[in-house]
Scaffold this active site. Structure first.
Site, PDB file in Angstrom:
ATOM      1  N   GLY C 127      24.213 -29.650   7.715  1.00 21.49           N
ATOM      2  CA  GLY C 127      25.501 -30.259   8.193  1.00 21.49           C
ATOM      3  C   GLY C 127      26.545 -29.411   8.931  1.00 21.49           C
ATOM      4  O   GLY C 127      27.493 -28.880   8.250  1.00 21.49           O
ATOM      5  N   TYR C 128      26.252 -28.493  10.112  1.00 21.67           N
ATOM      6  CA  TYR C 128      27.246 -27.865  10.775  1.00 21.67           C
ATOM      7  C   TYR C 128      27.925 -28.384  11.780  1.00 21.67           C
ATOM      8  O   TYR C 128      28.971 -28.568  11.956  1.00 21.67           O
ATOM      9  CB  TYR C 128      26.299 -26.673  11.212  1.00 21.67           C
ATOM     10  CG  TYR C 128      26.303 -25.371  10.235  1.00 21.67           C
ATOM     11  CD1 TYR C 128      26.171 -25.757   9.052  1.00 21.67           C
ATOM     12  CD2 TYR C 128      26.249 -24.202  10.699  1.00 21.67           C
ATOM     13  CE1 TYR C 128      26.005 -24.691   7.927  1.00 21.67           C
ATOM     14  CE2 TYR C 128      26.229 -23.036   9.997  1.00 21.67           C
ATOM     15  CZ  TYR C 128      25.998 -23.274   8.376  1.00 21.67           C
ATOM     16  OH  TYR C 128      26.001 -22.106   7.657  1.00 21.67           O
ATOM     17  N   GLU C 244      19.545 -15.965  10.308  1.00 24.23           N
ATOM     18  CA  GLU C 244      18.478 -16.930  10.883  1.00 24.23           C
ATOM     19  C   GLU C 244      18.050 -16.320  12.478  1.00 24.23           C
ATOM     20  O   GLU C 244      16.888 -16.635  12.748  1.00 24.23           O
ATOM     21  CB  GLU C 244      19.555 -18.166  11.341  1.00 24.23           C
ATOM     22  CG  GLU C 244      18.879 -19.261  12.169  1.00 24.23           C
ATOM     23  CD  GLU C 244      19.677 -20.340  12.411  1.00 24.23           C
ATOM     24  OE1 GLU C 244      20.960 -20.279  12.304  1.00 24.23           O
ATOM     25  OE2 GLU C 244      19.214 -21.303  13.106  1.00 24.23           O
TER      26      GLU C 244
END
Lengths: 380, 398, 398
Positions: C127-128, C244
């Protein structure tokens, strides 16, 4: 030399713009795409009433004496609205071939009612192995009494489900991929032995796979001359390419306008993202690409009826190369500049992107037409 | 809409062609055809011939001694001249300072300067860029201080094209250092023979000398040489830039360039066949030809708007961008066509018309220098980045 | 320097390959090679198998239950699995929240959350992004207000991949609205079953449902679910982004993509032969093949730095940029290879394992949808424009 629109042409442009504004608001289009046919009969009737179905045909054929410029004008507006009515297969391809080589009886039976909006067509040329080679036809038509019997397969036939008649490119003589020995047949959409598999395309149009199992037609079903259809089909496809190019310029204008609006309003880091130079320059490149696409479409529309076939073919291929390049650039850039919103189904931008992508694949990609143009230029 | 020329337009094209054939010196034609460098005298002979006919200032209205061509006639004139291997007209007088003078100058200035520009008896050059102000032209620092009826000019200009051949220079100078950058600039005409002016060559990547630095050391310039009002020179500069952008696409030259490239590709061998029969290379040429056609039709669309009384908008910046990229691509492909024989560097042959035997085919030694040199086209006249900035602001409203 | 594998590494690669062949279901493998969409069970079944073997958290150190592999083994693991047609490991648990928890979490949090991630028993999502906070992540507005030993969370997250499959979500939330944008943010773990959490699908341009809006309406989250200190969530976020970027280049998948593109070209008919006989098309494949090789060498160079104890620098952003462009180009060429048969839209075949016969060849079904869908790769995880800004600022010092 004069590249300006006449008053009548300006009126036509206004009328087409109005039609798209009234009938093709984005949510409306979504509803039309979801109907059973995938287009609206009332819109088709209106196009007939406005004279658009007959405008590019000669007066002696029941048309209104226009030409490729008129087609360009309406197709461009259709591109802005992503119009779904089957103008290209019916009018440009079907009507175009009947007007070019049809007998008086065929013109009366087919072209006249088409102009009135009472008949629709489809053009079946592609087969699984053909890729973009129009002569790579193996669907066979064999003599059967005074008529013919057709057997074989055709693929990705636009508007086949709605078409009253399907114009089929078949092999009557010669070997695989030979340009001689091809013949056009007018086949009823509900002919016995003809079966269809209907489906939507990526960009919400309708197409079908067709299987011909000993479909019988009379001698009067031949459109043009037996064994001599290749140049007729080639010219028809070239005209369709130019019309598609016009549609693509409309798509590019619309998607550029939507993107410009978006980058002026979407804020990140406290400012509209259009304040970032990297997006400004990309937007300018979109704008320039659309200008070039418009220029090449105009060039091709002006040359597509030239007496010299090489000029016609080069014009169509040259324009298709540009449209492939520009359409890809504008479509991909619009998605990128819209960010995540650009890849959703929700906004119109992804639908323009899909249509521009499919236009590149239709009748030959940018690369295919670059090769064709290059070969034509070499031979000249 | 009709692409074909009218009978009058056709007649005009024939007239232009006959004129070029009769008046373009054979040696100049030969140099242009073979991509060789031209000297001052080569340009002058051709421009003076055009001047006698009244066609040198082909974009000027009749009122100022131009032929008052229609947009279609301009297009025909430019194309026929290029097809017949006429050199490009040096723009500094005819396309730049001339229109500035007839638009902003006094009657005296018009009478003093315009005839020599029309006849090509005076060679002009441009003094815009400075070492510290390239893309950001408005930051220029060359100072002109008023003393009585003269200005005393101090400073330096750079990227001055062909200043070593010029009789006069038009300059942007700062007359008010306290005003905002774009205010406080004036437009001055300066005689290159005035004491205090020195010209220093800048040698380009291809070894050629076409641009210079120009130094001004207490140069005395009469106030009468000021065009327009003091501190309003930026208006002249903007007008000139807008005027310049249309022709800068150089479509006729690029069409000629593509033809020359094809000739080379026919002459060059690849696997025992002419290079032009290599499909990969032929497709690159085809792609280029399509780009030129797109540019030409964009220009024709602009001309058609002008013919109906419209003015070319800032979107013609797009023509400069694409035009310059296409010119670069032509030289790049030409060099690739030549292959390894592009490597020999023959300055004698290249710059001085010496009689030495070329290494490889004659066109080969020109290929790489032209490629190097043509990188300038996306930089000068406002770099392509600046052009995109203009479109972004003026057309797209970003 | 040596590109060749040691015998140990070779043996390791063989072991991974054997494992994949024994544990990857043929149906899942087939979906990979035909480009169809996986359902949740496909992912979970495969990830659980990896989990049982101890390989799912393959980048984790031994200390936290990872295999503690060197970079070569990681590289081989990723490549062999891609070659064998394994689905990509869903990163939200293993590559994202897991490392955040073992780096910043308490011992209780490690014990509570890491086992479910290692075994793939618990599915995570991220949830960014928010509607107003995309590239500008620090602008997020989802509020978490402390009430006793709970936070009350209100707001909306968007572009949440696989939220409809997830058990837990990790969120960036604003705990102090008065602080500067990047301060005042905290990192919270939220059980998706908590009352007030709702998920709404976002349908992508190809018709697929991968991403969602997640609405948080007075959601009660224990303070014990906060990772790190209150107001220091941005530290976790930055750590996670750096973590990432390396794998996001997707080199193994692109290598597989080039191979299958060549396979498709060999079967697609053209002029009585195949597309593989078309020099222009195979040259385009060669071009993308070389781009993949360059990218792989860049990644290997970065891995080699890491193997020597260095940390991956911001220049790995370029891997993400080029990796996404390459993935897009492969999808584009694959679609063009299919030609007109890319046009039929076949959602049944694409999403739902139906038994219908495809229109055209099997590989045609996903060709255009995949091309459309892959446009996201230059947008997500920080758009390529943002990545270029990072490189420009952090590497080039601009």
């Amino acid at each position: 030399m004069d590249l300006s629109l006449s008053d009548e042409q300006k009126q036509l442009q206004d009328a087409a713009e109005r039609f798209v504004r009234d009938k093709y608001a984005f949510e409306n289009r979504r509803k039309i795409a979801a109907t059973e046919k995938g287009w609206l009969p009332e819109n088709w009737a209106q196009m007939a009433e406005l004279g658009w179905l007959g405008m590019s045909f000669k007066e002696e054929d029941g048309g209104y004496g226009g030409g490729p410029i008129e087609t360009m004008i309406v197709m461009e507006q259709f591109g802005k609205g992503l119009v779904l009515e089957p103008f290209l297969p019916t009018v440009v391809l079907g009507g175009g071939m009947i007007a070019a080589v049809g007998s008086a009886a065929q013109k009366e039976a087919l072209l006249a009612p088409m102009i009135e909006g009472k008949k629709q067509f489809a053009f079946a040329w592609l087969e699984r192995q053909s890729r973009y080679n129009l002569a790579d036809v193996s669907l066979k038509a064999t003599k059967e009494g005074s008529g013919w019997s057709l057997s074989g397969h055709k693929g990705v036939v636009y508007n086949a489900a709605s078409a009253d008649q399907i114009i089929v490119l078949a092999r009557t003589a010669g070997s695989a991929r030979e340009e001689k020995g091809l013949t056009l047949f007018v086949v009823d959409g509900n002919a016995k032995g003809l079966s269809r598999r209907d489906y939507p395309t990526q960009d919400s149009l309708r197409a079908s796979e067709l299987t011909f199992d000993k479909v019988s037609v009379g001698a009067d079903a031949v459109l043009g001359t037996v064994d001599g259809a290749f140049p007729v089909a080639e010219d028809a496809v070239d005209r369709a390419i130019v019309a598609l190019c016009a549609e693509a310029t409309g798509c590019m204008d619309a998607v550029n306008a939507a993107t410009l609006e978006y980058i002026k309003t979407r804020k990140q880091f406290g400012v509209p993202i259009g304040k970032f130079q990297v997006l400004q320059h990309r937007m300018v490149d979109c704008f320039t690409n659309a200008q070039e696409a418009r220029s090449m479409t105009l060039m091709a529309s002006l040359k597509i009826e030239d007496k010299d076939p090489v000029v016609r073919h080069k014009a169509a291929s040259g324009a298709k190369v540009q449209i492939g390049k520009s359409g890809k650039f504008c479509g991909q850039s619009a998605v990128q500049m819209h960010g995540g919103m650009g890849v959703t189904d929700e906004l119109s931008v992804s639908h323009y992107f899909k249509r521009l992508t499919m236009i590149d694949l239709m009748f030959g990609t940018q690369q295919h037409h670059l090769t064709r143009y290059s070969n034509l230029a070499m031979a000249a | 809409m009709d692409l074909a020329f009218t009978a009058e337009e056709q007649k005009f094209a024939d007239e232009v062609r006959a004129f070029v054939k009769a008046n373009l010196p054979a040696d100049v034609r030969d140099k242009v055809k073979n991509g060789k460098h031209l000297g001052r005298d080569d340009y002058m002979r051709w421009q003076q011939a055009l001047g006698k006919k009244g066609w040198l200032v082909y974009t000027w209205p009749k009122k100022y001694g131009g032929p008052g061509f229609t947009p279609a006639q301009r297009y025909i004139f430019e194309n026929v001249c290029a097809e017949e291997y006429a050199p490009g007209i040096i723009p500094f007088g005819t396309k730049m300072v001339g229109p500035v003078i007839y638009t902003f100058g006094s009657e005296e200035q018009k009478q003093k300067y315009l005839p020599a520009i029309r006849e090509s008896t005076v060679w002009w050059c441009q003094g815009y860029s400075e070492p510290g102000s390239g893309s950001d032209l408005a930051s220029l620092r060359t100072k002109a201080e008023k003393q009585g009826d003269h200005y005393i000019v101090n400073g330096s200009k750079t990227w001055n094209t062909m200043g070593h051949w010029a009789d006069w220079i038009f300059c942007l100078v700062r007359t008010d250092s306290k005003a905002k950058p774009q205010e406080g600039i004036s437009f001055l005409l300066i005689d290159m023979k005035t004491p205090g002016i020195t010209v220093k060559p800048i040698i380009m990547a291809d070894g050629g000398h076409e641009v210079n630095e120009v130094f001004f050391d207490n140069v005395k310039v009469p106030v009468a040489n000021l065009v327009g009002k003091e501190n309003e020179g930026w208006t002249c500069a903007k007008f000139l830039l807008a005027n310049e952008r249309l022709g800068i696409a150089a479509v006729p030259q690029s069409k000629r360039g593509v033809e020359a490239l094809k000739d080379i590709a026919r002459a060059e061998q690849d696997n025992g066949k002419p290079l032009i029969e290599n499909p990969g290379f032929a497709e690159k040429i085809a792609d280029l030809e399509i780009q030129v056609t797109a540019l030409e039709f964009t220009e024709l669309r602009v001309l058609s708007q002008m013919a109906q009384g419209g003015q070319p908008g800032p979107e013609v910046s797009g023509l400069k961008i694409r035009g310059s990229e296409i010119q670069q691509r032509i030289t790049e492909l030409t060099m690739e066509a030549v292959g390894e024989y592009a490597a020999p560097y023959l300055p004698g042959l290249l710059w001085h018309g010496s009689n030495e035997e070329p290494v490889g085919p004659e066109y080969a030694h020109l290929a790489a220098p032209r490629y190097f040199n043509t990188r300038k086209t996306t930089i000068y006249g406002g770099s392509n980045e600046i052009q995109k900035g203009i479109i972004s602001k003026m057309v797209l409203g970003l | 320097m040596d590109l060749a594998l040691t015998p140990e590494h070779q043996a390791f690669a063989d072991e991974v390959r054997d494992f994949a062949r024994q544990n990857l279901s043929p149906a899942t493998r087939e979906k990979t090679f035909s480009g169809k969409h996986y359902d949740k069970a496909d992912h979970v079944e495969w990830q659980k198998a990896l989990g049982r073997k101890g390989w799912l958290p393959y980048t984790w150190p031994k200390k936290y239950g990872g295999p503690g592999w060197d970079v070569t083994r990681r590289f081989l693991f990723e490549n062999v699995l891609a070659e064998e047609g394994a689905p990509r490991i869903i990163p939200f648990g293993v590559k994202m929240v897991g490392p955040v928890i073992y780096t910043f979490g308490t011992d209780e949090q490690k014990e509570r959350f890491l086992p479910g991630i290692r075994s793939s028993e618990v599915a995570w999502c991220q949830g960014y992004s928010e509607p107003g906070a995309g590239s500008d992540l620090a602008n997020l507005r989802t509020r978490a207000v402390r009430e006793g030993d709970h936070y009350i969370v209100n707001g909306q997250k968007t572009w949440t991949s696989f939220a409809h499959w997830a058990d837990w979500i990790f969120c960036l939330v604003r705990t102090n609205p008065d602080a500067k944008p990047q301060e005042g943010i905290s990192f919270l773990l939220i059980d998706m079953k908590t009352p007030g959490v709702s998920v709404r699908p976002i349908i992508m341009t190809d018709g697929a449902h991968h991403v969602n809006d997640v609405f948080l309406d007075n959601v009660k989250v224990p303070v014990a679910n906060r990772i790190g200190k209150e107001g220091e969530g941005w530290t976790c976020a930055k750590f996670l982004l750096a973590n990432e970027r390396l794998g996001i280049a997707e080199v193994p998948a692109s290598k597989r993509g080039v191979r299958s593109l060549r396979d498709i070209a060999r079967t697609e008919p053209q002029d009585g032969r195949t597309l593989a006989d078309d020099p222009a098309f195979v040259a385009q494949i060669a071009d993308i093949d070389l781009q993949v090789q360059a990218l792989e060498m860049s990644e290997l160079r970065a891995l080699s730095t890491m193997a020597l104890g260095g940390a991956p620098g911001p220049e790995v952003s370029t891997l993400k940029i080029r990796g996404s462009e390459i993935q897009q180009r492969i999808a584009e060429l694959t679609m063009e290879a299919v030609g007109e048969y890319a046009q039929p839209y076949q959602p049944g075949m694409l999403f739902h394992d139906t038994n219908e016969t495809p229109i055209g060849p099997d590989h045609a079904v996903p060709a255009a949808p995949r091309y459309f869908n892959m446009r996201k790769t230059s947008i997500y995880g920080g758009s390529n424009e943002i990545q270029k800004n990072i490189v420009s600022k952090m590497v080039l010092g601009l």
